[in-house]
Design a protein around this motif. Structure first.
Motif, mmCIF file in Angstrom:
data_model
loop_
_atom_site.group_PDB
_atom_site.id
_atom_site.type_symbol
_atom_site.label_atom_id
_atom_site.label_comp_id
_atom_site.label_asym_id
_atom_site.label_seq_id
_atom_site.Cartn_x
_atom_site.Cartn_y
_atom_site.Cartn_z
ATOM 1 N N TYR A 166 -24.272 -26.687 17.681
ATOM 2 C CA TYR A 166 -25.706 -26.831 17.408
ATOM 3 C C TYR A 166 -26.323 -25.454 17.130
ATOM 4 C CZ TYR A 166 -30.685 -27.383 18.384
ATOM 5 O OH TYR A 166 -32.049 -27.341 18.308
ATOM 6 N N GLU B 147 -28.224 -24.350 13.709
ATOM 7 C CA GLU B 147 -29.633 -23.937 13.754
ATOM 8 C C GLU B 147 -29.787 -22.492 13.283
ATOM 9 O OE1 GLU B 147 -32.273 -26.065 14.401
ATOM 10 O OE2 GLU B 147 -30.594 -27.452 14.209
ATOM 11 N N LYS C 57 -29.736 -22.520 9.659
ATOM 12 C CA LYS C 57 -31.010 -23.020 9.121
ATOM 13 C C LYS C 57 -32.069 -21.925 9.171
ATOM 14 C CE LYS C 57 -31.370 -27.224 11.291
ATOM 15 N NZ LYS C 57 -31.969 -28.529 11.609
#
Length: 175
Positions: A98, A102, A105
């Protein structure tokens, strides 16, 4: 099987976090893809994260080999992977998939700042214009970066060697 328990937990966490997220794909219970950016975005890219047996004590395998990334230069792919590996080092021993998605991103603009965006548009409008002054090597590189649709469009206009058929632009006066 106890050693795999943290992975089971991470897997369930990923599934619940990204549920309904079109960018996320579970390829297998230990392999995941995430698309950074909207699908129409020329700077979008796809990251694949796979967990080896010893994850998270050891680094996950991060790949950008997906067909989706075809238009991204290998230098940029490498620099993205390098930056992700720094993140991996900082998170060894913890569930980090995760975190990696992230991180990608959050840093998409930075990752892709050197990626030229005009690859797609230039192909469609300049098939016959200005090809003379492009060195052969340049032209070849561009070709390999075409999407399937673009290749098809190009194939319709050419004889598959990339040359326009003789007389393609002649005016038919014999009507």
């Amino acid at each position: 099987s106890l050693r795999r328990r943290p992975l089971q937990m991470e897997l369930e966490a990923l599934r619940s976090i990204y549920e309904g997220d079109a960018c996320f794909r579970e390829l297998s219970p230990v392999s995941f893809q995430y698309r950074i950016g909207e699908s129409g975005d020329p700077k979008a890219f796809l990251i694949e994260v796979s967990w080896p047996e010893t994850y998270p004590q050891t680094a996950p395998v991060i790949s950008m080999d997906a067909f989706f990334n075809n238009t991204i230069s290998s230098a940029i792919k490498q620099s993205i992977l390098d930056k992700l590996m720094v993140e991996v080092e900082a998170n060894l021993g913890t569930a980090m998939t995760y975190t990696l998605f992230e991180y990608a991103k959050d840093n998409k603009e930075l990752f892709m700042e050197n990626q030229p965006v005009n690859t797609v548009t230039s192909v469609s409008n300049s098939i016959a214009i200005g090809t003379a002054d492009v060195p052969a090597s340049k032209k070849k590189d561009k070709k390999e970066q075409l999407s399937k649709t673009q290749k098809r469009k190009l194939a319709d206009k050419t004889d598959n060697k990339g040359e326009l058929p003789r007389g393609w632009n002649w005016v038919d006066v014999i009507k």
